[in-house]
Design a protein around this motif. Structure first.
Motif, PDB file in Angstrom:
ATOM      1  N   LYS A 100       0.816  -1.212   0.000  1.00  0.00           N
ATOM      2  CA  LYS A 100       0.000   0.000   0.000  1.00  0.00           C
ATOM      3  C   LYS A 100       0.853   1.267   0.000  1.00  0.00           C
ATOM      4  O   LYS A 100       0.374   2.325  -0.394  1.00  0.00           O
ATOM      5  CB  LYS A 100      -0.919   0.033   1.226  1.00  0.00           C
ATOM      6  N   LEU A 101       2.097   1.152   0.460  1.00  0.00           N
ATOM      7  CA  LEU A 101       2.954   2.331   0.536  1.00  0.00           C
ATOM      8  C   LEU A 101       3.314   2.809  -0.866  1.00  0.00           C
ATOM      9  O   LEU A 101       3.898   2.083  -1.647  1.00  0.00           O
ATOM     10  CB  LEU A 101       4.240   2.015   1.307  1.00  0.00           C
ATOM     11  N   LYS A 102       2.952   4.026  -1.148  1.00  0.00           N
ATOM     12  CA  LYS A 102       3.265   4.630  -2.446  1.00  0.00           C
ATOM     13  C   LYS A 102       4.280   5.737  -2.210  1.00  0.00           C
ATOM     14  O   LYS A 102       4.063   6.616  -1.383  1.00  0.00           O
ATOM     15  CB  LYS A 102       2.012   5.216  -3.097  1.00  0.00           C
ATOM     16  N   THR A 103       5.359   5.675  -2.923  1.00  0.00           N
ATOM     17  CA  THR A 103       6.388   6.702  -2.777  1.00  0.00           C
ATOM     18  C   THR A 103       7.176   6.844  -4.067  1.00  0.00           C
ATOM     19  O   THR A 103       7.368   5.880  -4.793  1.00  0.00           O
ATOM     20  CB  THR A 103       7.333   6.378  -1.599  1.00  0.00           C
ATOM     21  N   ALA A 104       7.603   8.063  -4.307  1.00  0.00           N
ATOM     22  CA  ALA A 104       8.441   8.325  -5.484  1.00  0.00           C
ATOM     23  C   ALA A 104       9.896   8.481  -5.078  1.00  0.00           C
ATOM     24  O   ALA A 104      10.780   8.475  -5.926  1.00  0.00           O
ATOM     25  CB  ALA A 104       7.948   9.585  -6.192  1.00  0.00           C
ATOM     26  N   ASP A 105      10.143   8.618  -3.790  1.00  0.00           N
ATOM     27  CA  ASP A 105      11.503   8.818  -3.290  1.00  0.00           C
ATOM     28  C   ASP A 105      12.333   7.555  -3.482  1.00  0.00           C
ATOM     29  O   ASP A 105      11.917   6.455  -3.118  1.00  0.00           O
ATOM     30  CB  ASP A 105      11.448   9.195  -1.802  1.00  0.00           C
ATOM     31  N   VAL A 106      13.523   7.715  -4.048  1.00  0.00           N
ATOM     32  CA  VAL A 106      14.387   6.577  -4.356  1.00  0.00           C
ATOM     33  C   VAL A 106      14.808   5.836  -3.083  1.00  0.00           C
ATOM     34  O   VAL A 106      14.790   4.602  -3.039  1.00  0.00           O
ATOM     35  CB  VAL A 106      15.633   7.043  -5.151  1.00  0.00           C
ATOM     36  N   GLU A 107      15.168   6.576  -2.043  1.00  0.00           N
ATOM     37  CA  GLU A 107      15.577   5.927  -0.794  1.00  0.00           C
ATOM     38  C   GLU A 107      14.441   5.107  -0.199  1.00  0.00           C
ATOM     39  O   GLU A 107      14.657   4.012   0.314  1.00  0.00           O
ATOM     40  CB  GLU A 107      16.086   6.963   0.213  1.00  0.00           C
ATOM     41  N   ASP A 108      13.235   5.641  -0.273  1.00  0.00           N
ATOM     42  CA  ASP A 108      12.077   4.900   0.227  1.00  0.00           C
ATOM     43  C   ASP A 108      11.818   3.653  -0.609  1.00  0.00           C
ATOM     44  O   ASP A 108      11.439   2.612  -0.089  1.00  0.00           O
ATOM     45  CB  ASP A 108      10.828   5.783   0.248  1.00  0.00           C
ATOM     46  N   GLN A 109      12.028   3.778  -1.913  1.00  0.00           N
ATOM     47  CA  GLN A 109      11.858   2.617  -2.794  1.00  0.00           C
ATOM     48  C   GLN A 109      12.873   1.532  -2.446  1.00  0.00           C
ATOM     49  O   GLN A 109      12.548   0.351  -2.407  1.00  0.00           O
ATOM     50  CB  GLN A 109      12.013   3.021  -4.270  1.00  0.00           C
ATOM     51  N   LEU A 110      14.122   1.935  -2.182  1.00  0.00           N
ATOM     52  CA  LEU A 110      15.153   0.969  -1.790  1.00  0.00           C
ATOM     53  C   LEU A 110      14.799   0.314  -0.464  1.00  0.00           C
ATOM     54  O   LEU A 110      15.007  -0.894  -0.286  1.00  0.00           O
ATOM     55  CB  LEU A 110      16.522   1.653  -1.699  1.00  0.00           C
ATOM     56  N   LEU A 111      14.268   1.086   0.454  1.00  0.00           N
ATOM     57  CA  LEU A 111      13.848   0.537   1.735  1.00  0.00           C
ATOM     58  C   LEU A 111      12.730  -0.490   1.536  1.00  0.00           C
ATOM     59  O   LEU A 111      12.746  -1.556   2.156  1.00  0.00           O
ATOM     60  CB  LEU A 111      13.381   1.657   2.666  1.00  0.00           C
TER      61      LEU A 111
END
Length: 72
Positions: free
Chosen positions: A32-43
């Motif tokens: 459900k987590l939607k993010t465009a941030d690269v660091e968040d995507q890596l996490l």
């Protein structure tokens, strides 16, 4: 297999099922987590990898429980 062993096995199965449900819940929340941030995507990727490791261990435990069941 005596009564105590059967009870212990049932408790183990119930705990396994509880952990499996928690695993599914965490996986659904992660999706459900939607993010465009690269660091968040890596996490998210790292979390998913850890969840896959947990899933492997749950399957291994389940196979172990089932193997014990066939031996009795």
């Amino acid at each position: 297999m005596n009564s105590q062993q059967k009870l212990d096995k049932m408790n183990l199965i119930l705990k396994h099922n509880e952990v499996t449900q928690l695993f599914i819940s965490v996986l659904q929340e992660l999706d459900k987590l939607k993010t465009a941030d690269v660091e968040d995507q890596l996490l998210k990727v790292k979390m998913r990898q850890n969840l896959l490791i947990i899933q492997e261990k749950l399957i291994s435990l389940q196979l172990s429980i089932l193997g014990d069941e066939h031996e009795s």
